[in-house]
Every structure is written in structure tokens, then in C-alpha cells.
Enzyme design. Sequence first.
Site, PDB file in Angstrom:
ATOM      1  N   GLY A  56       0.811  -1.202   0.000  1.00  0.00           N
ATOM      2  CA  GLY A  56       0.000   0.000   0.000  1.00  0.00           C
ATOM      3  C   GLY A  56       0.850   1.259   0.000  1.00  0.00           C
ATOM      4  O   GLY A  56       1.943   1.297  -0.556  1.00  0.00           O
ATOM      5  N   LEU A  57       0.329   2.300   0.646  1.00  0.00           N
ATOM      6  CA  LEU A  57       0.993   3.608   0.734  1.00  0.00           C
ATOM      7  C   LEU A  57       1.284   4.189  -0.650  1.00  0.00           C
ATOM      8  O   LEU A  57       2.332   4.789  -0.874  1.00  0.00           O
ATOM      9  CB  LEU A  57       2.292   3.510   1.547  1.00  0.00           C
ATOM     10  CG  LEU A  57       2.142   3.118   3.020  1.00  0.00           C
ATOM     11  CD1 LEU A  57       3.506   2.966   3.677  1.00  0.00           C
ATOM     12  CD2 LEU A  57       1.297   4.123   3.778  1.00  0.00           C
ATOM     13  N   CYS A  58       0.359   3.975  -1.586  1.00  0.00           N
ATOM     14  CA  CYS A  58       0.516   4.552  -2.924  1.00  0.00           C
ATOM     15  C   CYS A  58      -0.738   5.320  -3.327  1.00  0.00           C
ATOM     16  O   CYS A  58      -1.195   5.238  -4.463  1.00  0.00           O
ATOM     17  CB  CYS A  58       0.874   3.480  -3.948  1.00  0.00           C
ATOM     18  SG  CYS A  58      -0.168   2.006  -3.920  1.00  0.00           S
ATOM     19  N   GLY A  59      -1.293   6.035  -2.349  1.00  0.00           N
ATOM     20  CA  GLY A  59      -2.441   6.888  -2.635  1.00  0.00           C
ATOM     21  C   GLY A  59      -3.677   6.080  -2.995  1.00  0.00           C
ATOM     22  O   GLY A  59      -3.935   5.005  -2.449  1.00  0.00           O
TER      23      GLY A  59
ATOM     24  N   TYR B 187      -4.258   4.680  -5.881  1.00  0.00           N
ATOM     25  CA  TYR B 187      -3.981   3.892  -7.094  1.00  0.00           C
ATOM     26  C   TYR B 187      -4.772   2.579  -7.106  1.00  0.00           C
ATOM     27  O   TYR B 187      -5.514   2.296  -8.055  1.00  0.00           O
ATOM     28  CB  TYR B 187      -2.481   3.627  -7.193  1.00  0.00           C
ATOM     29  CG  TYR B 187      -2.102   2.688  -8.300  1.00  0.00           C
ATOM     30  CD1 TYR B 187      -2.208   3.084  -9.627  1.00  0.00           C
ATOM     31  CD2 TYR B 187      -1.652   1.399  -8.032  1.00  0.00           C
ATOM     32  CE1 TYR B 187      -1.881   2.230 -10.654  1.00  0.00           C
ATOM     33  CE2 TYR B 187      -1.316   0.540  -9.053  1.00  0.00           C
ATOM     34  CZ  TYR B 187      -1.427   0.951 -10.361  1.00  0.00           C
ATOM     35  OH  TYR B 187      -1.102   0.093 -11.382  1.00  0.00           O
TER      36      TYR B 187
END
Length: 289
Positions: free
Chosen positions: A86-89, A91
Amino acid sequence: MPSLKEVKTKITGVKKTSQITKAMNMVAAAKLRGAQEKMEAFRPYTSKFNDAMSNLSGGANSDAFPLMENRDVKKVELVVITSDRGLCGSYNANIVKRVEKMVAGYEAEGKEVSLVCVGKKGFQLLRKTGKVRKNYNDIMANFQMFNAREIATDLAEKFLAGESDKVEIVFGEFKSVAVQSPVAVPFLPVQPVESDGEDEKKLSGDYIYEPSSEEIMDTLQPLYLNVIIYHAMLEVGASEHAARMTAMDNATNACKDIVSNLTVIYNKARQAAVTNELMDIVGGAEALK
């Protein structure tokens, strides 16, 4: 108003968070360069493969190839390719929203829909639907062509067995560092690749194949499916790092804004404390007179 100690503790915590997000931004930027180079290097191969399939399948008899069989669509399978981390907005969420919209559309038409999830995040968000037939976790961090071959083989076997009449791939296409859009690409049945008008003008005469075009198609079709899956995985790999880089950059800027606001609150609290101390001193002096 919060105490000076509470505000100072918050400022220290936000600054540490800012250091972490900045480091993650740098790591994502470094990984993006490698993933983008790998993706761009594979695109010409995909393009040439499409050209070969276009020339071969343009005049081929689809009835002779089971993977090109067009039949009444009653069962649809969607291959959802997302990241493992995760931690990709937004997307991965955008891809899942596209899938949910497609599922609702197909079910409104009376079609049965099943899902194949490639990537942990897609599976986590879609398993509650109860439509996930199979999932491939922990392969997107370091995937290879044999992973794409395994997925393509499974999809082709289910299609040939009549368990699906149509297969589509849903993934986030890398357009730029700032833009990664979810797209749906037809996978099965294999359709003749249409050439642009400019390409048709360049072609003159017919090609004679040895062995026959039918024998070549038998060999190329499975490879073509592998290429489509692998290309989609490369797009997702590059898009993931680009989205994470943007998200971490935004998080770092947000931390700076929070520190700025907390600093103002800290200064106000300190000024209030100083003012109260002065009032106590003045009050004590007046009482001694």
C-alpha cells in the site's frame, strides 16, 4: 489550549514522520527508474508481437482456433492486477472502483462474473464480494515471465473448459509519473489485432509463411497471452512506484504544513505562559505594597 509539552511532543512526532515519508519518496523514485526502464524496454517487443498477430490473424479462420472462439457471453472473468503493498495513494482503490463498476454492469445484463486477483491489495479489497475464484499474492514485488505464463495458462484452461466466455484484464496503465489510469483490456477470446490505416498502406502483397500460418498461430497464441499478462504487470509495477512517490511527496508537504501550524500554536502557548507568569509577579508585587 494544549500545554507546551504536548505541542512540542506533537511537533517532534510529525518531524520524524516527515523524515520517514521523505525517505520512502526517495526509495520509490529509485525503484521507479528501474521499473520504468524495464516497462519501456518491453513495449517495442509487445508492439512487434501485436504486428505479427495482426498479420497472421487478419485472414485466419477463427473456428480453427479454440482461443478465438466467439460465443454467447454468459460468464465473464475479470483479471484484476494491483500492487502487493500500500501507501501509494488511491492507485489500487481506483482499479477496484473500476472493477466494481464493471461487475455491476455485467450483472445488470444477467451475466455471471468471477474475479482473478493478481496482487495482495486487490484481493484484500475484493474478497468481501465472494466472487474471487483465484488469487496470486506476493508476486508483484519480483515477478517474472513464468508468473505471467502461469496466470495465462490458468485463464486459457478455464476458457477452453467453458467456465468463462469472456476474459478481461483490469490494471493501472502508466501514462506519466503523475497519471496512472485504470484500463480494461480484452484478453479472451483472442481477437485479430486491428492495424492502423498508416500501417496498412505500408503493407504490399501477401506473405507466404513456412510452416503454415495456422501452425504458427498455434505456437504464437499462448505466447501472445503471456505477453499481454506480463506487459500489464510491468505497467502496474511502474505505476505503483510512481503513485507511491507522489503520495509520499504529498505526505511530506502535509507534515511541513502541520509543523508550521503546530509551531504557531506552540508560540501562542508559550506567550500565554509568559503572560501568566508576569501577571503573577505583578500581582505579588502589588500585594506587598
